[in-house]
Motif scaffolding. Sequence first.
Motif, short mmCIF file in Angstrom:
data_model
loop_
_atom_site.label_atom_id
_atom_site.label_comp_id
_atom_site.label_asym_id
_atom_site.label_seq_id
_atom_site.Cartn_x
_atom_site.Cartn_y
_atom_site.Cartn_z
N ARG A 211 -10.23 4.61 0.56
CA ARG A 211 -9.46 5.74 1.08
C ARG A 211 -9.44 6.89 0.07
N LEU B 44 -7.72 0.79 -0.85
CA LEU B 44 -7.20 1.96 -1.55
C LEU B 44 -8.34 2.75 -2.19
N PHE C 141 -0.76 1.33 -5.30
CA PHE C 141 -0.01 0.22 -4.70
C PHE C 141 1.31 0.09 -5.46
N GLN D 288 -5.40 6.48 -4.78
CA GLN D 288 -4.35 5.86 -3.99
C GLN D 288 -3.64 4.80 -4.85
N ASP E 180 0.89 -1.16 0.00
CA ASP E 180 0.00 0.00 0.00
C ASP E 180 0.93 1.22 0.00
N THR F 236 -6.75 -3.47 -2.69
CA THR F 236 -7.19 -2.44 -3.64
C THR F 236 -8.56 -1.87 -3.25
#
Lengths: 263, 174
Positions: A196, A193, A213, A211, A109, A190
């Motif tokens: 977020r 992510l 990875f 966001q 992350d 994911t």
Amino acid sequence: MSSDYIERLRAELLRAEPKPARRALKPLAIAAAAAAAVVLALVTIGDQAPDDAQTYQLSGGAQTARVLQERFAAADVDATVKVSGATVTVLADEDARPLLQPGRLAIYDWEASRIGTGPATFEQATARAARHGDAQVVRSDDGWYALAGPPALTNADLQRARAAEDPLTTQPAVLLDFTQQGQHKFIELTRTLAQRGADGVQHADPFETAQHFAIVVDDRIRALPFVNWRASPDGLRAAHISDDLTDHTATELAALLDSGPLP
Amino acid sequence: MDDTDEALLVEDFGAFYDRYVKALLAYFQRRTRDPEAAADLTAETFASAMVARRRYRATSPTAAAWLFAIAQNKLSDYWRRGRAEDRMRARLGMERLAVSAEDAELIRWLGEEVATQLVDELPPDQRDAVRAHVLEDQGYAEIAGRHHLTEATVRKRVSRGLRVLRDRLGGGHA
């Protein structure tokens, strides 16, 4: 309006336009044949080592030799591999060098794992990592970063890596197929992510708050994909690496990962 | 010569550029509000497309969708780095073009005035589809679900709307 930017950019693009030239693809060796081969004290791959062969030495035994054998076969690299005690000696040309890397995969992350902001020098990143017990120092094309562990996924979650094409852009890519457990972890990562990225900004541009990875192979960030929270609110199901790869380097990277890491 | 986007992408990159450069500048300007960044991102996107175009296959999404997929990656990368990358331009040996006050004015105009105005002038079904998909980045499935349409219908409306916009922006044939 007196701007000539559009004309100037057009001229600069066409001036720089590369001549069409494609590197001939080497035929891919059959991975199954590599897997079936047995490594004993001495392993020979290919008909013979190339004329401009160099000698590489790695610590390790039969297991290391077996992994290297699979990589060379999958990437169609002529090489001779010998095991002597705890040393593996490889006789091969420069094409073998990228395949001698450990081949450790780690998916992080990005926003939650990155220690500090922005890229740093190697020394700065190492200092940042030292403050966290299990952090990893990795390099990107814009500098070094420290990533706090543990990663969300590792080699243990990878079932297969294969050279293919980016499904959207058709660029050379390495597709990562996860184990069942790895698939669950990846979707969970994911989805987190996506959530977020969307938190509190439902009307924002998804590319501004997306966001990421990080897909790390050994000490290098090979891809930093983003999750478009508006298009994929429940996360992603597949991962691939397509940054700056050619057919040749995609085949190498797939061979490196598909064989598993060196012991 | 075949003047479809797909043919021009492979055979006449200059003409392909002419069709989409204004739309791409407007796209980046609307999102970054920074003419220099929009110019850099446009240059980097076209540089990437030029390097990659020989791999493009007509079985992929349309050439325009393919170009904007590259643009989205550049945009995400821009927000992460805080600047536009220049990897593809460096690979091609391209120089970074200075953006004059007049250039910045043009890019602002493309992003903030023309695009909105032209979208508003589209037929209502195309206008709503283009606004939702291009300006608000909603997915086809999301738009289809919200308006009780099939995904194919939404795609068709977006495609037709973009074609009209492209023609109105003067992206004619070179």
